[in-house]
Design a protein around this motif. Structure first.
Motif, short mmCIF file in Angstrom:
data_model
loop_
_atom_site.label_atom_id
_atom_site.label_comp_id
_atom_site.label_asym_id
_atom_site.label_seq_id
_atom_site.Cartn_x
_atom_site.Cartn_y
_atom_site.Cartn_z
N GLU A 1 0.72 -1.39 0.03
CA GLU A 1 -0.17 -0.02 -0.06
C GLU A 1 0.88 1.24 -0.11
OE1 GLU A 1 -1.97 -0.84 3.93
OE2 GLU A 1 -1.44 1.34 4.31
N PHE A 2 1.80 0.99 0.55
CA PHE A 2 3.03 2.30 0.57
C PHE A 2 3.21 3.03 -0.98
CE2 PHE A 2 5.17 0.66 4.58
CZ PHE A 2 4.06 0.85 5.32
N LYS A 3 3.09 1.93 -1.76
CA LYS A 3 3.55 2.53 -3.13
C LYS A 3 2.52 3.35 -3.91
CE LYS A 3 5.27 -1.93 -3.98
NZ LYS A 3 5.05 -3.26 -4.85
N THR A 4 1.18 3.19 -3.35
CA THR A 4 -0.06 3.77 -3.88
C THR A 4 -0.60 5.01 -3.10
OG1 THR A 4 -1.23 2.31 -2.82
CG2 THR A 4 -0.72 1.66 -5.03
N TYR A 5 0.05 5.62 -2.19
CA TYR A 5 -0.27 6.53 -1.39
C TYR A 5 -0.19 7.87 -2.35
CZ TYR A 5 0.03 4.20 3.24
OH TYR A 5 -0.10 3.39 4.01
N ASP A 6 -0.72 8.58 -1.87
CA ASP A 6 -0.68 10.15 -2.66
C ASP A 6 0.45 10.82 -2.30
OD1 ASP A 6 -1.19 12.77 -3.66
OD2 ASP A 6 -3.25 12.80 -2.99
N TRP A 7 1.65 10.72 -3.11
CA TRP A 7 2.80 11.25 -2.65
C TRP A 7 2.83 12.67 -2.77
CZ3 TRP A 7 6.24 9.08 0.46
CH2 TRP A 7 6.14 7.84 0.74
N GLN A 8 2.09 13.44 -3.76
CA GLN A 8 1.93 14.80 -3.78
C GLN A 8 1.55 15.29 -2.75
OE1 GLN A 8 3.12 16.78 -6.75
NE2 GLN A 8 2.92 18.01 -5.08
N ARG A 9 0.23 14.68 -2.19
CA ARG A 9 -0.24 15.40 -0.91
C ARG A 9 0.70 15.31 0.05
NH1 ARG A 9 -5.13 11.91 2.01
NH2 ARG A 9 -4.86 12.93 4.02
N ILE A 10 1.42 13.96 0.07
CA ILE A 10 2.41 13.95 1.40
C ILE A 10 3.46 15.13 1.37
CG2 ILE A 10 4.34 12.38 2.16
CD1 ILE A 10 2.42 10.24 1.20
N TYR A 11 4.00 15.35 0.04
CA TYR A 11 4.95 16.22 0.07
C TYR A 11 4.69 17.54 0.37
CZ TYR A 11 8.35 19.12 -2.55
OH TYR A 11 9.16 20.18 -2.65
N ASN A 12 3.34 17.80 -0.14
CA ASN A 12 2.82 19.26 0.36
C ASN A 12 2.73 19.67 1.75
OD1 ASN A 12 2.32 19.48 -2.54
ND2 ASN A 12 0.20 18.92 -2.54
N LYS A 13 2.69 18.47 2.53
CA LYS A 13 2.51 18.90 3.97
C LYS A 13 3.68 18.36 4.87
CE LYS A 13 -2.16 18.86 4.54
NZ LYS A 13 -3.30 18.56 5.00
N MET A 14 4.79 18.21 4.04
CA MET A 14 6.15 17.90 4.69
C MET A 14 7.06 19.14 4.96
SD MET A 14 7.65 14.07 3.45
CE MET A 14 9.39 14.54 4.30
N GLN A 15 8.01 18.95 5.92
CA GLN A 15 8.91 20.14 5.98
C GLN A 15 9.82 19.90 4.75
OE1 GLN A 15 9.55 21.97 8.72
NE2 GLN A 15 8.31 20.91 10.16
N LYS A 16 10.59 20.98 4.20
CA LYS A 16 11.24 21.11 2.96
C LYS A 16 12.80 21.34 3.40
CE LYS A 16 7.42 20.40 0.69
NZ LYS A 16 6.64 20.92 1.62
N PRO A 17 13.76 20.86 2.64
CA PRO A 17 13.46 19.82 1.96
C PRO A 17 13.08 18.72 2.26
CG PRO A 17 15.89 20.17 2.25
CD PRO A 17 15.27 21.07 3.14
#
Ligand code: NAD
Ligand code: UGA
Length: 466
Positions: free
Chosen positions: A421-437
């Protein structure tokens, strides 16, 4: 030929439970009783709600549903089941010793010996005793001595029948085994016992896949099989570091060598390190036996497999720290996965435990999501290491029921288990809510690296030029 009518299995764990469920399903004429001293575990095996069985294995619920109550029973009355059975499987745990001579290396055989003594005390009729647990070579001799000393006229045959199932695919492996191995005494009664057990498996396993050997070959083959499998993982993991240094890609190397039919393609997946209850324990066991025979070079050779594995786990944690600008102090590091592999709730010796421990030493805040592992189990795993107080472990670990909350605001994400299931997560959504880099450390090489990089992630994969 001896016809087996009643089987007792002592130990209702990851091996005893599924193995007996399949034996019962395939042999409706045999009554199979699985016993354990752990009342909670037996109650869970008897739970009407099949999603509450004590272990999670795909397909297990269907097999249990068919056989339970018909000819498959789970019970805490060990004496009664021993008394009634013609054949007794011993499938109890054989952990690494944590005390005394051989501490940290030798197999702790106290549970095996207790079973043998209990059988000796209870049995009134002849029994075939089957070693299902993984045991040091020549354990059958010790079991036989304990059983024979009662002098009550009961005669015993000891067979070695090691189990080769892997967790997560237990039912598949049991239904369609590469081979079933049965080791027995080289005498008429020994051969008769072997055939009695072979006929139980013969209900669904083709005869040519049922291998008969002497007892010592069978016992040693089990340790050897696990040592060879683990050695392949350590070998490819050793190459993974060389790939990172040289610009080669470990997936490509694994594919290229795996296409050589002499090498074969399985078990060449580079990872954060192997876990599970058996590889490390069985190699230590092998190392200890070799040392006992004075075979130091043999012992050193196999010990290196463990040394490499420990290094791989440590190296992964260090990589996270160095990448995150040399400090993870008070930073949220999100773990995807805690189980030692996908499709199981088992966490024994999981790499995640050791990586979390190393990062906690650096004062990181670990947030975990695993689809099957409970918070209680994760805390127990950390407490077991004894690195810090339980309170400190609780302060540094947060467990989430939802992956997206686990990942929100994280400085880095570490993939520790290869759950699909980790492969099919919404990675864009995850990226948007993470610290950067936004960093991803893929300890299983399961994510689509290119896609993540396009989104903006900085990705570390095992064995790739990073
Ligand atoms: P486990 O810890 O899941 O189960 C063992 C069970 O035995 C426990 O429930 C325990 O309560 C019970 N037990 C211990 N002493 C007992 C006694 N005296 N009377 C009644 N019950 C008793 O262990 P497991 O993973 O099933 O492994 C069992 C053996 O099989 C080990 O030797 C292991 O190396 C081997 N093995 C395990 C696997 C695996 O995938 N887990 C695969 C192949 C072989
Ligand atoms: C292993 C053996 O595969 C079984 O045959 C054996 O019966 C069992 O041990 C045992 O004696 O207990 P298991 O530990 O359940 O089974 O699972 P594996 O699939 O072997 O995986 C072990 C570990 O190695 C996992 O952490 C897995 O992720 C890792 N692994 C495996 C890799 O890192 N790379 C690979 O290519 C394969």
């Amino acid at each position: 030929m001896t016809q087996i009518k009643k089987i007792c299995c002592i130990g209702a764990g990851y091996v005893g439970g599924p193995t007996m469920a399949v034996i019962a399903q395939k042999n409706p004429q045999i009554q199979v009783t699985v016993v354990d001293i752990n009342e909670e575990r037996i109650a869970a095996w008897n739970n009407a709600d099949l999603s509450k069985l004590p272990i999670y294995e795909p397909g297990l619920d269907t097999v249990v549903a068919e056989a339970r109550g018909r000819n498959l029973f789970f019970d805490t009355n060990v004496d009664k089941a021993i008394d009634e059975a013609d054949m007794i499987f011993i499938s109890v745990n054989t952990p690494t010793k944590t005390y005394g001579k051989g501490k940290g290396m030798a197999a702790d055989l106290k549970y095996i010996e207790l079973c043998a003594r209990q059988i000796a005390r209870v049995a009134k009729t002849d029994k075939i005793v089957v070693e299902k647990s993984t045991l040091p070579v020549r354990t059958a001799q010790a079991i036989k001595r304990i059983l024979d000393q009662t002098g009550n006229g009961v005669s015993y045959q000891i067979l070695s029948n090691p189990e080769f199932l892997a967790e997560g695919t237990a039912i598949q492996d049991l239904m369609n085994p590469d081979r079933v191995l049965i080791g027995g005494e080289e005498s008429d009664t020994g051969r008769e016992a072997i055939e009695a057990l072979a006929s139980v498996y013969g209900a669904w396993v083709p005869q040519e896949r049922i291998l008969r050997t002497n007892v010592w070959s069978s016992e040693l083959s089990k340790l050897t099989a696990n040592a060879f499998l683990a050695q392949r993982v350590s070998s490819i993991n050793a190459i993974s570091e060389l790939c990172e240094a040289s610009g080669a890609d470990v997936n490509e190397v694994a594919k290229a060598i795996g296409m050589d039919s002499r090498i074969g393609s399985k078990f060449l997946k580079a990872s954060v390190g192997f876990g599970g209850s058996c590889f490390q324990k069985d190699i230590f066991n092998l190392v200890y036996i070799a040392k006992t025979y004075g075979l130091d070079e043999v012992a050193d050779y196999w010990e290196q497999v463990i040394i490499m594995n420990d290094f791989q786990k440590r190296r992964f944690a260090e990589r996270i720290v160095t990448t995150l600008f040399n400090t993870v102090n008070d930073k949220k590091i999100a773990f995807l996965g805690w189980a030692f592999k996908k499709d199981t709730n088992d966490t024994r010796e999981s790499a995640a435990i050791y990586v979390a421990n190393d990062l906690m030493e650096e004062e990181a805040q670990i947030h975990v999501f695993d689809p099957k592992v409970t918070e209680q189990q994760m805390l127990t795993d950390l407490d077991y290491l004894n690195t810090r107080s339980s309170e400190a472990n609780r302060k540094h670990l947060t467990v989430h029921q939802d992956p997206y909350t686990a990942l929100e605001n994280a400085h880095g994400i570490a993939v520790l288990t290869e759950w699909d299931e980790f492969k099919t997560y919404d990675w864009q959504r995850i990226y948007n809510k993470m610290q950067k880099p936004a960093f991803v450390f893929d300890g299983r090489n399961i994510l689509d690296r290119k896609q993540l990089e396009q989104i903006g992630f900085e990705v570390y994969s095992i064995g790739a030029a990073n």
